[in-house]
Motif scaffolding. Structure first.
Motif, mmCIF file in Angstrom:
data_model
loop_
_atom_site.group_PDB
_atom_site.id
_atom_site.type_symbol
_atom_site.label_atom_id
_atom_site.label_comp_id
_atom_site.label_asym_id
_atom_site.label_seq_id
_atom_site.Cartn_x
_atom_site.Cartn_y
_atom_site.Cartn_z
ATOM 1 N N ALA A 1 0.811 -1.220 0.000
ATOM 2 C CA ALA A 1 0.000 0.000 0.000
ATOM 3 C C ALA A 1 0.842 1.267 0.000
ATOM 4 O O ALA A 1 0.393 2.304 -0.467
ATOM 5 N N TYR A 2 2.032 1.205 0.518
ATOM 6 C CA TYR A 2 2.888 2.393 0.535
ATOM 7 C C TYR A 2 4.343 1.970 0.658
ATOM 8 O O TYR A 2 4.652 0.847 1.027
ATOM 9 N N ASP A 3 5.227 2.914 0.376
ATOM 10 C CA ASP A 3 6.662 2.680 0.426
ATOM 11 C C ASP A 3 7.154 2.971 1.850
ATOM 12 O O ASP A 3 7.422 4.117 2.199
ATOM 13 N N ARG A 4 7.247 1.921 2.660
ATOM 14 C CA ARG A 4 7.616 2.062 4.068
ATOM 15 C C ARG A 4 8.976 2.730 4.229
ATOM 16 O O ARG A 4 9.152 3.619 5.058
ATOM 17 N N GLU A 5 9.949 2.305 3.440
ATOM 18 C CA GLU A 5 11.302 2.862 3.559
ATOM 19 C C GLU A 5 11.319 4.349 3.225
ATOM 20 O O GLU A 5 11.974 5.134 3.910
ATOM 21 N N LYS A 6 10.604 4.746 2.194
ATOM 22 C CA LYS A 6 10.546 6.165 1.839
ATOM 23 C C LYS A 6 9.851 6.953 2.948
ATOM 24 O O LYS A 6 10.288 8.043 3.314
ATOM 25 N N ARG A 7 8.783 6.412 3.476
ATOM 26 C CA ARG A 7 8.064 7.084 4.567
ATOM 27 C C ARG A 7 8.997 7.304 5.764
ATOM 28 O O ARG A 7 9.017 8.381 6.352
ATOM 29 N N LEU A 8 9.739 6.285 6.129
ATOM 30 C CA LEU A 8 10.675 6.411 7.241
ATOM 31 C C LEU A 8 11.761 7.450 6.943
ATOM 32 O O LEU A 8 12.110 8.251 7.808
ATOM 33 N N ARG A 9 12.272 7.431 5.720
ATOM 34 C CA ARG A 9 13.321 8.365 5.325
ATOM 35 C C ARG A 9 12.814 9.815 5.341
ATOM 36 O O ARG A 9 13.491 10.711 5.839
ATOM 37 N N VAL A 10 11.608 10.050 4.850
ATOM 38 C CA VAL A 10 11.084 11.408 4.727
ATOM 39 C C VAL A 10 10.472 11.921 6.024
ATOM 40 O O VAL A 10 10.712 13.051 6.436
ATOM 41 N N TYR A 11 9.670 11.077 6.693
ATOM 42 C CA TYR A 11 8.922 11.531 7.871
ATOM 43 C C TYR A 11 9.422 10.961 9.194
ATOM 44 O O TYR A 11 9.023 11.426 10.258
ATOM 45 N N GLY A 12 10.221 9.910 9.139
ATOM 46 C CA GLY A 12 10.765 9.333 10.358
ATOM 47 C C GLY A 12 9.821 8.419 11.113
ATOM 48 O O GLY A 12 10.165 7.937 12.184
ATOM 49 N N GLU B 1 6.478 5.303 10.615
ATOM 50 C CA GLU B 1 5.677 4.458 9.732
ATOM 51 C C GLU B 1 4.235 4.935 9.743
ATOM 52 O O GLU B 1 3.808 5.625 10.668
ATOM 53 N N LEU B 2 3.463 4.539 8.746
ATOM 54 C CA LEU B 2 2.030 4.762 8.774
ATOM 55 C C LEU B 2 1.388 3.719 9.681
ATOM 56 O O LEU B 2 1.814 2.556 9.703
ATOM 57 N N SER B 3 0.386 4.123 10.410
ATOM 58 C CA SER B 3 -0.355 3.166 11.231
ATOM 59 C C SER B 3 -1.309 2.387 10.326
ATOM 60 O O SER B 3 -1.624 2.828 9.211
ATOM 61 N N PRO B 4 -1.800 1.238 10.784
ATOM 62 C CA PRO B 4 -2.796 0.513 9.991
ATOM 63 C C PRO B 4 -4.026 1.372 9.681
ATOM 64 O O PRO B 4 -4.607 1.271 8.600
ATOM 65 N N HIS B 5 -4.406 2.257 10.603
ATOM 66 C CA HIS B 5 -5.561 3.133 10.360
ATOM 67 C C HIS B 5 -5.259 4.133 9.247
ATOM 68 O O HIS B 5 -6.124 4.417 8.411
ATOM 69 N N GLU B 6 -4.031 4.666 9.224
ATOM 70 C CA GLU B 6 -3.642 5.598 8.162
ATOM 71 C C GLU B 6 -3.584 4.891 6.806
ATOM 72 O O GLU B 6 -3.996 5.453 5.792
ATOM 73 N N ILE B 7 -3.104 3.673 6.798
ATOM 74 C CA ILE B 7 -3.072 2.897 5.552
ATOM 75 C C ILE B 7 -4.498 2.643 5.080
ATOM 76 O O ILE B 7 -4.819 2.829 3.906
ATOM 77 N N GLY B 8 -5.379 2.242 5.995
ATOM 78 C CA GLY B 8 -6.776 2.018 5.644
ATOM 79 C C GLY B 8 -7.428 3.269 5.085
ATOM 80 O O GLY B 8 -8.175 3.221 4.101
#
Length: 164
Positions: free
Chosen positions: A52-63, A65-72
């Motif tokens: 659903a999303y690029d976890r590594e990019k999210r960590l690199r940019v925002y520090g 992870e997305l929560s399951p609710h945010e992914i939903g």
């Protein structure tokens, strides 16, 4: 094209009848018809969460992870966009079920539908001021072009092409 020609989709969890009733009452009071998009429930297992999303990019940019609710939530917006892309209308409206609608929403939607200026997406909500450039008046509101990213997806109009 009057606002009744813009399909309105409300993202809402099926397990949230109070929120569904509240947004239904608001839309009915404004004379607007709509359809619910059954939201993807982040409280339940998300079998495709890794895709659903690029976890590594999210960590690199925002520090974080997305929560399951945010992914939903994100997947629910994808679902709403798919409904608009598959439909016959030039554009559609997406609302989250917890928005508070302004009384002039029908006039704003009429003005958006009548725009000759091409657009991909027009945000109808914002939580905080952003740097922007005024583009034109729109039903007593200001249509602006944002400098930088927007935050929040509480309400927007998106063209079928952009939704695809």
């Amino acid at each position: 094209m009057p606002h009744t020609a813009l399909p309105i989709y409300v993202i809402s969890l099926t397990r949230s009848p109070a929120r569904r009733a509240a947004i239904s009452a608001q839309l009915a009071a404004l004379g607007l018809t709509f359809s619910f998009i059954d939201a993807i429930d982040g409280a339940r297992p998300l079998p495709n969460a890794a895709q659903a999303y690029d976890r590594e990019k999210r960590l690199r940019v925002y520090g974080t992870e997305l929560s399951p609710h945010e992914i939903g939530c994100g997947l629910s917006h994808v679902k709403a966009c798919a409904a608009i892309a598959a439909g016959p209308a030039r554009a559609g409206v997406v609302l989250e079920d917890d928005v508070v609608l302004a009384p002039d929403l029908p006039a704003v939607l009429d003005a958006v539908a009548a725009l000759e200026r091409p657009f991909d997406i027009i945000r109808l909500a914002g939580k905080r001021a952003r740097k922007c450039k005024p583009v034109q008046q729109l039903a007593g509101r200001q249509l602006v072009r944002l400098f930088g990213g927007a935050c929040g997806t509480q309400g927007y109009v998106i063209t079928g092409e952009a939704a695809r």
